[in-house]
Design an enzyme around this catalytic site. Structure first.
Site, short mmCIF file in Angstrom:
data_model
loop_
_atom_site.label_atom_id
_atom_site.label_comp_id
_atom_site.label_asym_id
_atom_site.label_seq_id
_atom_site.Cartn_x
_atom_site.Cartn_y
_atom_site.Cartn_z
CB CYS A 21 16.45 13.98 26.82
SG CYS A 21 15.90 15.72 26.20
CG HIS A 77 19.84 14.78 22.89
ND1 HIS A 77 18.18 14.60 22.90
CD2 HIS A 77 20.66 13.98 22.62
CE1 HIS A 77 18.29 13.00 22.95
NE2 HIS A 77 19.38 12.95 22.73
CG ASP A 94 21.34 9.62 21.74
OD1 ASP A 94 19.83 9.65 23.07
OD2 ASP A 94 21.46 10.91 21.56
#
Length: 218
Positions: A21, A77, A94
């Site tokens: 991520c 994250h 996202d």
């Protein structure tokens, strides 16, 4: 990032490698700038690392989840939040979320973090906010965190070369994703926005402070 196998494909115009991520957001910031969706210097973009002392954070509406409500427990994250000048609502980008892309910050917080959902202290989330121009200059990852003790990949890495910082650093991801409750600022003050713009690792805020921070930033 650790965990899941099943992943839902992401909108093809954005680079996305499952479980990487931080690199996905790095590439996303560059893409938003080159596509004209953000200013060319990325000055209206912020990179936000989410984690805690125990590296256990529940997030909802995640594509990697195998549950109907999309909840999953990540170790950390990373998302991108955009705050355009004179626009009231910041937008959250996202790549791992099933919510609209991007989503208004208020609705993203309500749906993904579910602040009204009672959590034990070990699951409470904290947020490291880094100004994107600083992140794009300083971030580096040689992906060592994704290899096992024998040097094998835990997850297939992105097809492009590892990211090297402007100063030649080859790996500092751990500095960004190490987030502790003691690091969080006590209060949100106007000069905190300047701190974020000038500090390589930005600032850490609690969940109750993230929307307040972005109400100040321009």
């Amino acid at each position: 990032m650790d965990l899941p196998e099943a992943q839902t494909p992401v909108t093809p115009q954005y680079d996305h490698t499952p479980l990487y991520c931080e690199e996905n957001v790095y590439k996303l910031c560059k893409k938003l700038c080159s596509a004209g969706a953000a200013d060319t210097e990325a000055s209206n973009l912020f990179v936000v690392f989410i984690s805690n002392d125990k590296k256990q954070i529940p997030l909802w509406h995640q594509k990697a989840s195998h549950r109907a409500d999309g909840v999953i427990l990540w170790d950390y994250h990373v998302i991108c939040i955009q705050k355009k000048e004179n626009e009231k609502s910041p937008q959250v980008w996202d790549l791992d979320s099933t919510l609209p892309f991007p989503s208004p910050l208020a609705s993203y917080v309500a749906e993904t973090f579910r602040p009204s959902f009672p959590l034990f202290s070990e699951f409470r989330r904290f947020y490291r906010i880094v100004h994107a121009p600083m992140f794009l200059r300083c971030f580096a990852s040689d992906r060592r965190h994704m290899k096992d003790s024998e040097g094998n990949w835990n997850a297939q890495p992105p097809p492009y070369d590892p990211i090297i910082a402007e100063d030649g650093a080859v790996h500092n991801l751990n500095e960004y994703m190490e987030i502790h409750s003691d690091d969080a600022v006590a209060t949100i003050k106007a000069d905190l926005v300047n701190d974020v713009r000038n500090e390589r690792l930005g600032v850490v805020v609690s969940e109750t402070q993230i929307e307040e921070f972005f109400s100040l930033s321009t």
